[in-house]
Design a protein around this motif. Structure first.
Motif, PDB file in Angstrom:
ATOM      1  N   VAL A 168       0.873  -1.178   0.000  1.00 29.55           N
ATOM      2  CA  VAL A 168       0.000   0.000   0.000  1.00 29.55           C
ATOM      3  C   VAL A 168       0.906   1.223   0.000  1.00 29.55           C
ATOM      4  O   VAL A 168       1.811   1.347   0.843  1.00 29.55           O
ATOM      5  CB  VAL A 168      -0.925   0.024   1.232  1.00 29.55           C
ATOM      6  N   GLY A 169       0.682   2.112  -0.978  1.00 30.15           N
ATOM      7  CA  GLY A 169       1.553   3.282  -1.069  1.00 30.15           C
ATOM      8  C   GLY A 169       1.051   4.280  -2.078  1.00 30.15           C
ATOM      9  O   GLY A 169      -0.125   4.261  -2.460  1.00 30.15           O
ATOM     10  N   PRO A 170       1.928   5.149  -2.544  1.00 24.71           N
ATOM     11  CA  PRO A 170       1.526   6.202  -3.479  1.00 24.71           C
ATOM     12  C   PRO A 170       1.079   5.616  -4.811  1.00 24.71           C
ATOM     13  O   PRO A 170       1.437   4.488  -5.168  1.00 24.71           O
ATOM     14  CB  PRO A 170       2.803   7.024  -3.637  1.00 24.71           C
ATOM     15  N   ARG A 171       0.313   6.399  -5.540  1.00 31.22           N
ATOM     16  CA  ARG A 171      -0.215   5.955  -6.832  1.00 31.22           C
ATOM     17  C   ARG A 171       0.916   5.394  -7.701  1.00 31.22           C
ATOM     18  O   ARG A 171       1.911   6.050  -7.955  1.00 31.22           O
ATOM     19  CB  ARG A 171      -0.883   7.131  -7.538  1.00 31.22           C
ATOM     20  N   HIS A 172       0.744   4.132  -8.122  1.00 30.47           N
ATOM     21  CA  HIS A 172       1.790   3.438  -8.864  1.00 30.47           C
ATOM     22  C   HIS A 172       1.643   3.716 -10.354  1.00 30.47           C
ATOM     23  O   HIS A 172       0.567   3.560 -10.931  1.00 30.47           O
ATOM     24  CB  HIS A 172       1.686   1.925  -8.599  1.00 30.47           C
ATOM     25  N   ASP A 173       2.758   4.116 -10.978  1.00 34.25           N
ATOM     26  CA  ASP A 173       2.726   4.460 -12.400  1.00 34.25           C
ATOM     27  C   ASP A 173       3.137   3.314 -13.308  1.00 34.25           C
ATOM     28  O   ASP A 173       3.301   3.493 -14.521  1.00 34.25           O
ATOM     29  CB  ASP A 173       3.624   5.669 -12.662  1.00 34.25           C
ATOM     30  N   GLY A 174       3.334   2.129 -12.735  1.00 35.90           N
ATOM     31  CA  GLY A 174       3.724   0.975 -13.528  1.00 35.90           C
ATOM     32  C   GLY A 174       5.214   0.739 -13.577  1.00 35.90           C
ATOM     33  O   GLY A 174       5.672  -0.241 -14.177  1.00 35.90           O
ATOM     34  N   GLY A 175       5.990   1.611 -12.947  1.00 32.70           N
ATOM     35  CA  GLY A 175       7.433   1.450 -12.935  1.00 32.70           C
ATOM     36  C   GLY A 175       7.884   0.350 -12.010  1.00 32.70           C
ATOM     37  O   GLY A 175       7.093  -0.194 -11.227  1.00 32.70           O
ATOM     38  N   PRO A 176       9.174  -0.025 -12.071  1.00 29.09           N
ATOM     39  CA  PRO A 176       9.689  -1.114 -11.228  1.00 29.09           C
ATOM     40  C   PRO A 176       9.707  -0.739  -9.755  1.00 29.09           C
ATOM     41  O   PRO A 176       9.888   0.421  -9.393  1.00 29.09           O
ATOM     42  CB  PRO A 176      11.108  -1.325 -11.773  1.00 29.09           C
ATOM     43  N   ILE A 177       9.515  -1.757  -8.906  1.00 28.15           N
ATOM     44  CA  ILE A 177       9.607  -1.608  -7.461  1.00 28.15           C
ATOM     45  C   ILE A 177      10.634  -2.618  -6.979  1.00 28.15           C
ATOM     46  O   ILE A 177      10.547  -3.807  -7.305  1.00 28.15           O
ATOM     47  CB  ILE A 177       8.251  -1.862  -6.774  1.00 28.15           C
ATOM     48  N   GLY A 178      11.602  -2.182  -6.237  1.00 26.91           N
ATOM     49  CA  GLY A 178      12.628  -3.088  -5.753  1.00 26.91           C
ATOM     50  C   GLY A 178      12.061  -4.224  -4.931  1.00 26.91           C
ATOM     51  O   GLY A 178      11.268  -3.992  -4.005  1.00 26.91           O
ATOM     52  N   GLY A 179      12.436  -5.467  -5.272  1.00 27.11           N
ATOM     53  CA  GLY A 179      11.946  -6.638  -4.569  1.00 27.11           C
ATOM     54  C   GLY A 179      10.671  -7.216  -5.142  1.00 27.11           C
ATOM     55  O   GLY A 179      10.205  -8.251  -4.666  1.00 27.11           O
ATOM     56  N   VAL A 180      10.096  -6.568  -6.162  1.00 31.39           N
ATOM     57  CA  VAL A 180       8.839  -7.035  -6.759  1.00 31.39           C
ATOM     58  C   VAL A 180       9.126  -7.646  -8.127  1.00 31.39           C
ATOM     59  O   VAL A 180       9.657  -6.980  -9.014  1.00 31.39           O
ATOM     60  CB  VAL A 180       7.825  -5.890  -6.900  1.00 31.39           C
ATOM     61  N   ALA A 181       8.786  -8.924  -8.274  1.00 31.08           N
ATOM     62  CA  ALA A 181       8.962  -9.594  -9.564  1.00 31.08           C
ATOM     63  C   ALA A 181       7.804  -9.314 -10.509  1.00 31.08           C
ATOM     64  O   ALA A 181       7.997  -9.203 -11.726  1.00 31.08           O
ATOM     65  CB  ALA A 181       9.111 -11.100  -9.346  1.00 31.08           C
ATOM     66  N   ALA A 182       6.581  -9.222  -9.957  1.00 30.16           N
ATOM     67  CA  ALA A 182       5.408  -8.980 -10.801  1.00 30.16           C
ATOM     68  C   ALA A 182       4.273  -8.455  -9.941  1.00 30.16           C
ATOM     69  O   ALA A 182       4.142  -8.824  -8.768  1.00 30.16           O
ATOM     70  CB  ALA A 182       4.971 -10.258 -11.516  1.00 30.16           C
ATOM     71  N   VAL A 183       3.464  -7.595 -10.531  1.00 32.90           N
ATOM     72  CA  VAL A 183       2.231  -7.134  -9.894  1.00 32.90           C
ATOM     73  C   VAL A 183       1.108  -8.043 -10.382  1.00 32.90           C
ATOM     74  O   VAL A 183       0.816  -8.106 -11.578  1.00 32.90           O
ATOM     75  CB  VAL A 183       1.930  -5.669 -10.240  1.00 32.90           C
ATOM     76  N   VAL A 184       0.505  -8.778  -9.463  1.00 30.82           N
ATOM     77  CA  VAL A 184      -0.553  -9.716  -9.819  1.00 30.82           C
ATOM     78  C   VAL A 184      -1.894  -9.007  -9.935  1.00 30.82           C
ATOM     79  O   VAL A 184      -2.666  -9.246 -10.863  1.00 30.82           O
ATOM     80  CB  VAL A 184      -0.642 -10.851  -8.775  1.00 30.82           C
ATOM     81  N   ARG A 185      -2.155  -8.123  -9.005  1.00 29.68           N
ATOM     82  CA  ARG A 185      -3.455  -7.430  -8.970  1.00 29.68           C
ATOM     83  C   ARG A 185      -3.247  -6.045  -8.388  1.00 29.68           C
ATOM     84  O   ARG A 185      -2.483  -5.868  -7.427  1.00 29.68           O
ATOM     85  CB  ARG A 185      -4.444  -8.219  -8.105  1.00 29.68           C
ATOM     86  N   ALA A 186      -3.903  -5.045  -8.962  1.00 32.61           N
ATOM     87  CA  ALA A 186      -3.738  -3.667  -8.502  1.00 32.61           C
ATOM     88  C   ALA A 186      -5.080  -2.966  -8.444  1.00 32.61           C
ATOM     89  O   ALA A 186      -5.960  -3.190  -9.281  1.00 32.61           O
ATOM     90  CB  ALA A 186      -2.795  -2.912  -9.431  1.00 32.61           C
ATOM     91  N   SER A 187      -5.244  -2.125  -7.421  1.00 33.82           N
ATOM     92  CA  SER A 187      -6.392  -1.217  -7.353  1.00 33.82           C
ATOM     93  C   SER A 187      -5.863   0.163  -6.984  1.00 33.82           C
ATOM     94  O   SER A 187      -4.863   0.286  -6.273  1.00 33.82           O
ATOM     95  CB  SER A 187      -7.427  -1.705  -6.334  1.00 33.82           C
ATOM     96  N   HIS A 188      -6.545   1.191  -7.481  1.00 29.68           N
ATOM     97  CA  HIS A 188      -6.012   2.541  -7.343  1.00 29.68           C
ATOM     98  C   HIS A 188      -7.096   3.529  -6.932  1.00 29.68           C
ATOM     99  O   HIS A 188      -8.275   3.370  -7.291  1.00 29.68           O
ATOM    100  CB  HIS A 188      -5.408   3.023  -8.674  1.00 29.68           C
ATOM    101  N   THR A 189      -6.697   4.522  -6.182  1.00 32.08           N
ATOM    102  CA  THR A 189      -7.479   5.745  -6.009  1.00 32.08           C
ATOM    103  C   THR A 189      -6.662   6.870  -6.655  1.00 32.08           C
ATOM    104  O   THR A 189      -5.628   6.618  -7.283  1.00 32.08           O
ATOM    105  CB  THR A 189      -7.718   6.039  -4.522  1.00 32.08           C
ATOM    106  N   ASP A 190      -7.099   8.106  -6.498  1.00 30.02           N
ATOM    107  CA  ASP A 190      -6.371   9.210  -7.116  1.00 30.02           C
ATOM    108  C   ASP A 190      -4.938   9.305  -6.595  1.00 30.02           C
ATOM    109  O   ASP A 190      -4.016   9.652  -7.345  1.00 30.02           O
ATOM    110  CB  ASP A 190      -7.098  10.537  -6.859  1.00 30.02           C
ATOM    111  N   ARG A 191      -4.734   8.983  -5.332  1.00 36.05           N
ATOM    112  CA  ARG A 191      -3.417   9.185  -4.738  1.00 36.05           C
ATOM    113  C   ARG A 191      -2.739   7.908  -4.239  1.00 36.05           C
ATOM    114  O   ARG A 191      -1.561   7.926  -3.916  1.00 36.05           O
ATOM    115  CB  ARG A 191      -3.532  10.157  -3.560  1.00 36.05           C
ATOM    116  N   GLN A 192      -3.481   6.820  -4.169  1.00 31.08           N
ATOM    117  CA  GLN A 192      -2.949   5.626  -3.517  1.00 31.08           C
ATOM    118  C   GLN A 192      -3.161   4.377  -4.373  1.00 31.08           C
ATOM    119  O   GLN A 192      -4.148   4.278  -5.104  1.00 31.08           O
ATOM    120  CB  GLN A 192      -3.634   5.431  -2.156  1.00 31.08           C
ATOM    121  N   SER A 193      -2.240   3.430  -4.261  1.00 30.76           N
ATOM    122  CA  SER A 193      -2.359   2.130  -4.928  1.00 30.76           C
ATOM    123  C   SER A 193      -2.233   1.013  -3.899  1.00 30.76           C
ATOM    124  O   SER A 193      -1.448   1.113  -2.950  1.00 30.76           O
ATOM    125  CB  SER A 193      -1.262   1.947  -5.981  1.00 30.76           C
TER     126      SER A 193
END
Length: 297
Positions: free
Chosen positions: A226-251
């Motif tokens: 849970v964190g800031p709105r994700h733009d699809g860029g890489p995240i350290g330690g993450v191999a793949a995003v399986v499922r995502a939900s977003h608000t205006d400011r948070q993912s």
């Protein structure tokens, strides 16, 4: 160790529709595995291919390193309880045990079947068509276990049972498997039941394998971020995003990890096995519906 069940790009088609496609998996010996997916995901097709009741249109399936087709030696080591526990409904349980002994002369354990059914209170002289659904399921399981199988395949055996009958069936199964040392592949869409008894997982959806592996590794390898709105860029330690939900400011992301997530912008939480499975099922459904409607996923 050689897998008990192994498939390589296995596929089965009915007309123009693939019931199973590019299915590659292996099931190690000694596991109690859950085969999970919604109705129509290909679970029954996979099990019927495994026991030689269907032939593939693509790829291969092997049991104990050999093809199951017209292979009596291999199939003698397999117990199979098909969906809706098909039995000769006019036969009594005792008559079915006698018939099983005549059809399985090599390794049939007559005492095991009779002792199990006696302990469960199954009447020996009543046609199985007049037994309850739970009792019929127990008769089918006793017949399969009496073969002393190295591999036991169960296709939705508890789907039509009430919660008490499901619990009794699974408890009975666990006790018998522990005694016999069989490998089990149990197909179901009842996640809570499977989570209690299985140590290996295969997730099917839209005719393909979405996830497979030991339960403890799958649980350890997935997290919720849970964190800031994700733009699809890489995240350290993450191999793949399986499922995502977003608000205006948070993912909120359910991710498969390949290391620790140390970015302080993200709050890292454990995720239940059920939530992990549902994320993979939802991901598959979304892909399918977008493809059918011609909308970019």
């Amino acid at each position: 160790m050689e897998p008990v069940l192994e498939t390589d790009r296995l596929g089965k088609r009915y007309g123009k529709t693939w019931a199973l496609r590019d299915c590659s998996l292996h099931l190690p010996p000694g596991r109690i595995a859950a085969l999970v997916g919604p109705n129509g995901a290909g679970k029954s097709t996979l099990l019927h291919l495994a026991v030689g009741l269907l032939r593939p249109d693509a790829g291969t399936v092997r049991l104990f390193g050999e093809s199951p087709y017209d292979n009596r030696k291999v199939l003698a080591d397999v117990g199979f309880v098909a969906q809706d526990t098909p039995l000769y409904r006019d036969f009594t349980a005792a008559e079915l045990v006698t018939t099983g002994a005549k059809l399985n002369r090599q390794r049939w354990d007559d005492a095991l079947a009779r002792d199990r059914l006696a302990q469960l209170g199954i009447p020996p002289d009543k046609p199985v068509g007049k037994l309850s659904g739970g009792q019929r399921a127990q008769v089918a399981l006793a017949l399969a276990l009496a073969k002393r199988p190295r591999l036991l395949l169960l296709d939705e055996p508890v789907a039509s049972l009430d919660p008490l009958a499901r619990r009794e069936f699974l408890q009975s199964l666990m006790g018998s498997v522990a005694d016999a040392g069989s490998t089990v592949l149990l197909s179901s869409h009842l996640l809570a039941d499977l989570e209690r008894v299985c140590d290996y997982l295969i997730v099917l959806n839209t005719a393909q394998v979405r996830l497979t592996g030991p339960v403890e590794e799958i649980a350890a390898g997935h997290r919720q971020l849970v964190g800031p709105r994700h733009d699809g860029g890489p995240i350290g330690g993450v191999a793949a995003v399986v499922r995502a939900s977003h608000t205006d400011r948070q993912s909120t992301l359910l991710v498969r990890t390949d290391g620790p997530v140390t970015d302080p912008a993200w709050t890292v939480r454990d995720v239940s096995l059920e939530d992990t499975i549902l994320a993979y099922l939802a991901e598959g459904e979304t892909r399918a519906s977008h493809t059918e409607w011609g909308v970019p996923a």
